[in-house]
Enzyme design. Sequence first.
Site, PDB file in Angstrom:
ATOM      1  N   THR A 141     -34.134 -30.410 -20.911  1.00  0.00           N
ATOM      2  CA  THR A 141     -33.716 -31.754 -20.525  1.00  0.00           C
ATOM      3  C   THR A 141     -33.242 -31.703 -19.083  1.00  0.00           C
ATOM      4  O   THR A 141     -32.482 -30.819 -18.711  1.00  0.00           O
ATOM      5  CB  THR A 141     -32.576 -32.283 -21.407  1.00  0.00           C
ATOM      6  OG1 THR A 141     -32.030 -33.453 -20.773  1.00  0.00           O
ATOM      7  CG2 THR A 141     -31.478 -31.255 -21.612  1.00  0.00           C
ATOM      8  N   GLY A 142     -33.705 -32.635 -18.298  1.00  0.00           N
ATOM      9  CA  GLY A 142     -33.264 -32.614 -16.903  1.00  0.00           C
ATOM     10  C   GLY A 142     -34.211 -33.375 -16.018  1.00  0.00           C
ATOM     11  O   GLY A 142     -34.962 -34.243 -16.476  1.00  0.00           O
ATOM     12  N   PHE A 143     -34.163 -33.039 -14.762  1.00  0.00           N
ATOM     13  CA  PHE A 143     -34.958 -33.705 -13.737  1.00  0.00           C
ATOM     14  C   PHE A 143     -36.408 -33.218 -13.891  1.00  0.00           C
ATOM     15  O   PHE A 143     -36.790 -32.178 -13.378  1.00  0.00           O
ATOM     16  CB  PHE A 143     -34.384 -33.295 -12.379  1.00  0.00           C
ATOM     17  CG  PHE A 143     -34.742 -34.193 -11.246  1.00  0.00           C
ATOM     18  CD1 PHE A 143     -35.912 -34.925 -11.247  1.00  0.00           C
ATOM     19  CD2 PHE A 143     -33.908 -34.305 -10.150  1.00  0.00           C
ATOM     20  CE1 PHE A 143     -36.238 -35.746 -10.201  1.00  0.00           C
ATOM     21  CE2 PHE A 143     -34.223 -35.119  -9.078  1.00  0.00           C
ATOM     22  CZ  PHE A 143     -35.389 -35.840  -9.111  1.00  0.00           C
ATOM     23  N   GLY A 144     -37.204 -33.993 -14.643  1.00  0.00           N
ATOM     24  CA  GLY A 144     -38.494 -33.531 -15.142  1.00  0.00           C
ATOM     25  C   GLY A 144     -39.438 -32.967 -14.105  1.00  0.00           C
ATOM     26  O   GLY A 144     -40.168 -32.014 -14.372  1.00  0.00           O
ATOM     27  N   ARG A 165     -45.866 -42.523 -14.702  1.00  0.00           N
ATOM     28  CA  ARG A 165     -45.212 -41.232 -14.485  1.00  0.00           C
ATOM     29  C   ARG A 165     -44.958 -40.501 -15.801  1.00  0.00           C
ATOM     30  O   ARG A 165     -44.510 -41.072 -16.785  1.00  0.00           O
ATOM     31  CB  ARG A 165     -43.888 -41.467 -13.762  1.00  0.00           C
ATOM     32  CG  ARG A 165     -43.050 -40.206 -13.514  1.00  0.00           C
ATOM     33  CD  ARG A 165     -41.996 -40.007 -14.581  1.00  0.00           C
ATOM     34  NE  ARG A 165     -41.125 -38.864 -14.259  1.00  0.00           N
ATOM     35  CZ  ARG A 165     -40.228 -38.354 -15.120  1.00  0.00           C
ATOM     36  NH1 ARG A 165     -40.092 -38.876 -16.313  1.00  0.00           N
ATOM     37  NH2 ARG A 165     -39.483 -37.335 -14.772  1.00  0.00           N
ATOM     38  N   ILE A 166     -45.259 -39.227 -15.831  1.00  0.00           N
ATOM     39  CA  ILE A 166     -44.983 -38.367 -16.975  1.00  0.00           C
ATOM     40  C   ILE A 166     -44.087 -37.221 -16.486  1.00  0.00           C
ATOM     41  O   ILE A 166     -44.337 -36.635 -15.439  1.00  0.00           O
ATOM     42  CB  ILE A 166     -46.288 -37.814 -17.588  1.00  0.00           C
ATOM     43  CG1 ILE A 166     -47.163 -38.973 -18.100  1.00  0.00           C
ATOM     44  CG2 ILE A 166     -45.981 -36.839 -18.726  1.00  0.00           C
ATOM     45  CD1 ILE A 166     -48.536 -38.549 -18.582  1.00  0.00           C
ATOM     46  N   GLY A 167     -43.037 -36.941 -17.250  1.00  0.00           N
ATOM     47  CA  GLY A 167     -42.150 -35.826 -16.924  1.00  0.00           C
ATOM     48  C   GLY A 167     -42.489 -34.595 -17.727  1.00  0.00           C
ATOM     49  O   GLY A 167     -43.612 -34.445 -18.224  1.00  0.00           O
ATOM     50  N   ASP A 168     -41.499 -33.705 -17.865  1.00  0.00           N
ATOM     51  CA  ASP A 168     -41.773 -32.420 -18.490  1.00  0.00           C
ATOM     52  C   ASP A 168     -41.794 -32.464 -20.015  1.00  0.00           C
ATOM     53  O   ASP A 168     -42.355 -31.564 -20.641  1.00  0.00           O
ATOM     54  CB  ASP A 168     -40.724 -31.390 -18.046  1.00  0.00           C
ATOM     55  CG  ASP A 168     -39.308 -31.788 -18.465  1.00  0.00           C
ATOM     56  OD1 ASP A 168     -38.968 -32.979 -18.338  1.00  0.00           O
ATOM     57  OD2 ASP A 168     -38.565 -30.911 -18.931  1.00  0.00           O
ATOM     58  N   THR A 184     -32.761 -37.125 -22.720  1.00  0.00           N
ATOM     59  CA  THR A 184     -33.836 -36.558 -23.528  1.00  0.00           C
ATOM     60  C   THR A 184     -33.254 -35.855 -24.752  1.00  0.00           C
ATOM     61  O   THR A 184     -32.140 -35.355 -24.700  1.00  0.00           O
ATOM     62  CB  THR A 184     -34.599 -35.544 -22.656  1.00  0.00           C
ATOM     63  OG1 THR A 184     -35.163 -36.255 -21.558  1.00  0.00           O
ATOM     64  CG2 THR A 184     -35.690 -34.822 -23.426  1.00  0.00           C
TER      65      THR A 184
END
Lengths: 306, 348
Positions: free
Chosen positions: A222-225, A199-202, A171
Site C-alpha cells: 500500500t502506498g504511492f503506487g 491510471r492504474i497503480g500497483d 488500499t
Amino acid sequence: MSYTLAVHGGAGTIRRTQMTTEQEAAHHDALRLALNAGTAVLSEGGTAVDAVARAVTVLENAPCFNAGRGAVFTHDGRHEMDASIMCGRTLEAGAVALVEHLKNPVLLARAVMEQSPYVFLSGPGAMAFARELGLPEASPDYFFTPLRHEQLQQARAAKKIQLDHSDKFGTVGAVALDLHGNLAAATSTGGLTNKQFGRIGDSAVIGAGNYANNRTCAVSCTGFGEYYLRGVVAYDVSCLMEYAGLSLQQAAERVILEKQLALGGDGGLIAVDAQGQVALPFNSEGMYRGWARAGAPPVTAIYEAE
Amino acid sequence: MRTLRYLILALPLWLASCGGPQPDNSAGGQQAPAAERPAYAMAIHGGAGTILRENITPEQEAEIKAALNAALDIGEEVLRSGGSSRDAVEQAIMYLEDSPLFNAGKGAVFTHEGKNELDASIMDGLTLEAGAVGGLRQVKNPIRAARAVLENSPHVLLTGAGAEQFAIEQGIDTVSSSYFFTQSRWDALQRAKASADQKTGALETPADYKFGTVGCVALDQEGNITAGTSTGGMTNKRYNRFGDVPVIGAGTYADNASCGVSCTGHGEFFIRYAVAHDLHALMSYQGMALSDAADHIIFSKLKPAGGGGGLIAVDKNGNIAMPFNTPGMYRGYVRPDGRYVGLYAEEE
C-alpha cells in the site's frame, strides 16, 4: 504447521491527533473482522487463497477503507477499482483494473486467475467478464462515502491528483500461510482521488503491489503506487530472500525503509513467509494493519510503535 | 550457503552448455560478451514464436532482416553520435511499429472484437523512471505515448480511452483504426476464432504461434541504459486483456546498476514470473552474469512452466543476451565491434 494471516487497510499520514476515538475504533473493528473471517478459513484447514479472498472481501465491504465500498472518486466522480490475487503454490495470478460497479473486485481477480486463461483484465472488458460470471454489482450510492466525496472536491479545487500524501492511501490487502504450507496474497484499491487518464497503480500489477511464492513469501503493498510499480516492490522482497538470502524482515525493511524511501515512495507492505514470520514495515506515519496466528488473539494497530 | 545455492542453480546451465538434453539456444548469436565496455550497445527483437525456416520464403527472410537492420541503423546512428539510449530505443521501436511485418503499431494483431489494442512501455535505467500505456486504439506509435507518460505525467501506467486522451493532449499522432489493418493479421483472427473454444476464446497457445512484440534495449556512451517494448498483444484476446508489455518488471525493466531487458512471449507467464525484473535481481543479488541469468530464466524457469518466449538484454558492460525457448526469434544487435541479425535458433 500453523497458520498465519496479516491484513492492511492502507498506509499514509495517519495522525493520532486527527482521529476521533470512534474512528479509531471503527478501523480496529474492521481489521479484526477481516482477521476473523480469514482465520475462520485457515483454522478449518482452508486454503490461503480462500483466506485472503475472504479477508479482503470484508475490507472491501468496510466503508472506512479505499476499496470496494468507500473507494475514492476519480476526476469524473466515478469509482474505478483495481485488485489482484496470487497463489504461492502454483504461481497463478489474476488481476483487474478500472472496474466499476463491482461490489468485490478481489473476487473478479480470483475469477481471472481460476476461470480465464489471462492474468490481467481491465475496464469494460473486465466488467463484461464479471457479468458473464454473475458477480454482484451495486449502484454508485453503495460506493459513496461523504469523506471521499469531500476529498474529491478538495482535490478538484486544488487541480491536483491526490499525490501529495496529505491523505492516507487506504488500499487494503491480506497475506496468508495455510496449514498446508501454502502462501497467498490479495490486494484491492480504489486508487488515487481525482485520478484520470485510465491510471492504474500497483495494486493491479502482479509483482508490484501483490506477489506470492511458496519458496519465499506473500506480499501485499500500500502506498504511492507509481513508485511501487517502478520498484517492482512485492517481487523484490521475494528476490532479496531467494537470491540474496535475506530474512523476510530484512528483505521487507530493505525495500520499504531503504529503497522506496530513497526513490520517494511513501507507504508500506505486509508480508508472511513460508515459516509463518510476519513483517509489516512502513515509511509513512501510520498503517492500518493486523495479524493473527493459531492459538493467539488477533492484534491490530494503526500508528508507529504500537 | 550462498555459494552452494549458486552452484545448484548453475549446474543445469552447465549441463545444457555441454550438449545436455535441453535445447541450447544460447549458442551463436544469442550471446555477445564484450571484452571491455564498448562505446555503445543495442539489441532489438521483433517477436519470438514458431519461426521455422521451412515456413518462410527467402524473400520474406530478406525482408525481415532488412527491417531489423534498418531499426539497428536508426538506433546506432543516435548512439554513435552521442545521443541518449532513450532516443535510440524510441526511434528504433517507432521504425518497428511502422513496419507491417511485426505485431506492434501497423500490423498489430486483432482482438476478438476485430479491433487493435496496443500496449507499450519504456524504462530509464538511470532514474528508474518508467512509462507505460495499455489498450490504445488510435495512437500511431504507442512507444511515444509511453515515453510521454514517463516524462510528462506523474503516473507510470495509463490505459484505454483515458490514455488516448492523454496522448492527444501531448500532441502525439493518432490515426484511424484502418491504419493498423493488415490482411494477414485479419486472416489470423479468423483462424483463431474458428479453432478456439467458442465459450472461452483463444485460450491455449496454438502450436503455431508468433508473439510478434517488438522491443529494444540500448546502452549509450554515458553508460545509461533504456529498455522499451511495444505490442498488439495476442490474436483473439478478449476482455481488455493486458499482457506483460505494459507491466514494468514483467515485459520491460532497466537499471544502470545491472541491465536493461525487453521480453516477447506468452505474456501471462512473463507477468507471473516478473521476468524482466527477475533478470535484474539475479544479477544484482546473486551476482550472476547476464547470459547465465537470462538463460536460467528462459530455459529453467519459463520453459518447464510452459511459458514460451524470449528476451533481449544489454548489461552495463555492453554484454548482450538474446535467449528464447521457441523455435525462433526475430532479433539483432549492434556494437562498434559488429552486428548480428537472426531469425532461427540454429543461426550463427
